[in-house]
Structures are given as C-alpha cells and as structure tokens.
Motif scaffolding. Structure first.
Motif, PDB file in Angstrom:
ATOM      1  N   UNK A  44     -29.706  -4.078 -39.048  1.00 29.88           N
ATOM      2  CA  UNK A  44     -30.832  -5.207 -38.715  1.00 29.88           C
ATOM      3  C   UNK A  44     -30.326  -6.237 -37.681  1.00 29.88           C
ATOM      4  N   UNK A  45     -29.066  -6.760 -37.999  1.00 30.27           N
ATOM      5  CA  UNK A  45     -28.494  -7.888 -37.034  1.00 30.27           C
ATOM      6  C   UNK A  45     -27.933  -7.348 -35.536  1.00 30.27           C
ATOM      7  N   UNK A  46     -27.809  -6.024 -35.541  1.00 29.67           N
ATOM      8  CA  UNK A  46     -27.848  -5.484 -34.306  1.00 29.67           C
ATOM      9  C   UNK A  46     -28.689  -5.959 -33.273  1.00 29.67           C
ATOM     10  N   UNK A  47     -29.976  -6.167 -33.608  1.00 31.30           N
ATOM     11  CA  UNK A  47     -31.038  -6.333 -32.710  1.00 31.30           C
ATOM     12  C   UNK A  47     -31.814  -7.550 -33.090  1.00 31.30           C
ATOM     13  N   UNK A  48     -31.829  -8.025 -34.316  1.00 28.38           N
ATOM     14  CA  UNK A  48     -32.535  -9.245 -34.548  1.00 28.38           C
ATOM     15  C   UNK A  48     -31.778 -10.450 -34.985  1.00 28.38           C
ATOM     16  N   UNK A  49     -31.844 -11.421 -34.039  1.00 26.31           N
ATOM     17  CA  UNK A  49     -30.992 -12.450 -34.491  1.00 26.31           C
ATOM     18  C   UNK A  49     -31.308 -13.213 -35.896  1.00 26.31           C
ATOM     19  N   UNK A  50     -32.402 -13.214 -36.345  1.00 27.52           N
ATOM     20  CA  UNK A  50     -32.641 -13.806 -37.486  1.00 27.52           C
ATOM     21  C   UNK A  50     -31.997 -13.069 -38.677  1.00 27.52           C
ATOM     22  N   UNK A  51     -31.612 -11.897 -38.511  1.00 20.54           N
ATOM     23  CA  UNK A  51     -30.969 -11.104 -39.558  1.00 20.54           C
ATOM     24  C   UNK A  51     -29.512 -10.942 -39.229  1.00 20.54           C
ATOM     25  N   UNK A  52     -28.989 -11.619 -38.636  1.00 20.54           N
ATOM     26  CA  UNK A  52     -27.493 -11.309 -38.411  1.00 20.54           C
ATOM     27  C   UNK A  52     -26.478 -11.802 -39.497  1.00 20.54           C
ATOM     28  N   UNK A  53     -27.115 -12.406 -40.432  1.00 20.33           N
ATOM     29  CA  UNK A  53     -26.641 -13.034 -41.565  1.00 20.33           C
ATOM     30  C   UNK A  53     -27.681 -12.736 -42.715  1.00 20.33           C
ATOM     31  N   UNK A  54     -26.985 -12.556 -43.993  1.00 19.66           N
ATOM     32  CA  UNK A  54     -27.985 -12.460 -45.002  1.00 19.66           C
ATOM     33  C   UNK A  54     -28.885 -13.871 -45.436  1.00 19.66           C
ATOM     34  N   UNK A 105     -51.120 -11.136 -27.450  1.00 12.99           N
ATOM     35  CA  UNK A 105     -50.523 -11.416 -28.395  1.00 12.99           C
ATOM     36  C   UNK A 105     -49.039 -10.377 -28.013  1.00 12.99           C
ATOM     37  N   UNK A 106     -47.967 -10.915 -28.671  1.00 17.40           N
ATOM     38  CA  UNK A 106     -46.896  -9.797 -28.485  1.00 17.40           C
ATOM     39  C   UNK A 106     -46.561  -9.417 -29.855  1.00 17.40           C
ATOM     40  N   UNK A 107     -46.053  -8.205 -30.078  1.00 15.99           N
ATOM     41  CA  UNK A 107     -45.795  -7.786 -31.207  1.00 15.99           C
ATOM     42  C   UNK A 107     -44.309  -7.299 -31.316  1.00 15.99           C
ATOM     43  N   UNK A 108     -43.807  -7.385 -32.675  1.00 18.91           N
ATOM     44  CA  UNK A 108     -42.317  -7.095 -32.696  1.00 18.91           C
ATOM     45  C   UNK A 108     -42.486  -6.048 -33.890  1.00 18.91           C
ATOM     46  N   UNK A 109     -41.353  -5.464 -34.203  1.00 17.18           N
ATOM     47  CA  UNK A 109     -41.247  -4.697 -35.495  1.00 17.18           C
ATOM     48  C   UNK A 109     -39.978  -4.361 -35.688  1.00 17.18           C
ATOM     49  N   UNK A 110     -39.570  -3.946 -37.164  1.00 15.97           N
ATOM     50  CA  UNK A 110     -38.278  -3.600 -37.366  1.00 15.97           C
ATOM     51  C   UNK A 110     -38.153  -2.709 -38.590  1.00 15.97           C
ATOM     52  N   UNK A 111     -37.115  -1.864 -38.601  1.00 14.40           N
ATOM     53  CA  UNK A 111     -37.178  -0.915 -39.935  1.00 14.40           C
ATOM     54  C   UNK A 111     -35.771  -0.762 -40.473  1.00 14.40           C
ATOM     55  N   UNK A 112     -35.620  -0.943 -41.767  1.00 12.25           N
ATOM     56  CA  UNK A 112     -34.335  -0.827 -42.261  1.00 12.25           C
ATOM     57  C   UNK A 112     -33.753   0.561 -42.305  1.00 12.25           C
ATOM     58  N   UNK A 113     -32.553   0.720 -42.191  1.00 15.71           N
ATOM     59  CA  UNK A 113     -31.828   1.992 -41.650  1.00 15.71           C
ATOM     60  C   UNK A 113     -32.214   3.023 -42.638  1.00 15.71           C
ATOM     61  N   UNK A 174     -25.000  -9.167 -30.329  1.00 15.87           N
ATOM     62  CA  UNK A 174     -24.114  -8.543 -29.651  1.00 15.87           C
ATOM     63  C   UNK A 174     -24.598  -7.298 -29.038  1.00 15.87           C
ATOM     64  N   UNK A 175     -25.622  -6.552 -29.445  1.00 19.65           N
ATOM     65  CA  UNK A 175     -26.141  -5.497 -28.678  1.00 19.65           C
ATOM     66  C   UNK A 175     -26.983  -5.366 -27.551  1.00 19.65           C
ATOM     67  N   UNK A 176     -27.406  -6.355 -27.420  1.00 24.26           N
ATOM     68  CA  UNK A 176     -28.366  -6.747 -26.354  1.00 24.26           C
ATOM     69  C   UNK A 176     -27.712  -6.736 -25.102  1.00 24.26           C
TER      70      UNK A 176
END
Length: 188
Positions: A44-54, A105-113, A174-176
C-alpha cells in the motif's frame, strides 16, 4: 438505478457486483482497518502516502472521527471494502472528496495485495462513480493517479472516464513519477 439516501448523502453501504461491500468507514472497526493496513504496508505504501507506515490505533481513531465529521457535513465520504458477510476483514477502500471545482468530486481507491487482480478496484471505482453522480449538485467525477501506476491508470478508461490532462505533481511516495493523470466522467 440505485436507491438513494433521502438525506442527500451517499449510501453507507454500497453492494458491489460479485458480493463485496463498500461500507462507511465508521461501520468497520479500527482494529480491522489497522490490521489490514499494517499487514500490507509495503504494497500500500508504494502508492498511498498515508499507508507508508503502519498506523497506530490512536491515529486511526482520530482519522475516523474526522472522516465521520466530514461525512455528516457532506464534505467527503470514506469507505472500506469488505466481504459481504464480514466486518472484520478489510480488503481495500475508496473515497469521494471535493477536488476544488464546484460540482466535481474526486474518487480514490485502494486494494490490499491479497485481494488484487480480482477486479475489486474497478468495481469499487464504478460504484463510487455512480454513487457520486447521483448526489445533488454533482455534475462530474474525477480520478487522479500517478502516470507510473499502470494498474490504477487502467481503471478510468474502462469506466468511461476520459483523460483531461497529465500534469506535474510532486511525488508523495517512492513509486510515483511525479506526473498526475487527471481523468473525468461527466455522467454521460
């Protein structure tokens, strides 16, 4: 046609084709959210700044309280994705939030691996698009994603979004690559 909430706010539970449910963040325990993100920080932290740390439970409780206040005020709407019969398993999430342009409105989405590759992000983005376009005063939806995120960038065109522009954007992870693709759906 989906059934709308009489309050003018989006539905708190959006059932996706295939059985999963987008649930208002406050309907799912902080423990389930923290456990899912903490177990998948590398992905998740590869693309989501709020998920870079537990996340800590204290941080999570604070964010949830802010998200509840924003929801109740009609400002932004945060969801988590769960299996249909489980509130203790977070598969991912999504959100709808203002992007600064009236009626958009903007949307965002994320999925656990462990849940990737099953079309969940596409189904979640489709459901959020439909839900958002059904809200009073909303004329368009947008998705912004970094040009290097090929999996995410493949979703908007499948849902009828058109690419408006690619613009420089300061990398947050880091991936961006620092080039943000801006996609728009006008509801037609």
């Amino acid at each position: 046609m989906t059934e709308r909430s009489p309050s003018g706010l989006p539905r708190e539970n959006i059932h996706l084709p295939g059985g999963c449910v987008l649930r208002r963040r406050s309907l799912v325990s902080d423990d389930a959210f923290v456990d899912a993100v903490a177990a998948d920080v590398e992905h998740l932290g590869e693309w989501l700044r709020w998920a870079r740390h537990p996340p800590t439970r204290e941080e999570t409780a604070g964010f949830r309280a802010e998200q509840d206040a924003d929801w109740d005020a009609g400002r932004s709407f945060v969801y988590v994705l769960t299996p249909p019969d489980r509130l203790d398993q977070v598969l991912g999430g999504g959100a709808m939030f203002p992007n600064g342009e009236e009626g958009v409105l903007e949307i965002g989405y994320w999925i656990c691996s462990p849940a990737t590759g099953r079309g969940l992000a596409t189904r979640a983005a489709a459901a959020l698009t439909e839900e958002g376009l059904g809200l009073p005063g909303i004329k368009a939806m947008e998705i912004h994603c970094d040009q290097a995120n090929a999996r995410s960038a493949g979703i908007p065109p499948r849902l009828g979004y058109r690419l408006l522009r690619v613009e420089p954007d300061e990398p947050q992870t880091p991936a961006e690559a620092g080039r943000s693709m801006v996609w728009r759906h006008d509801g037609t």
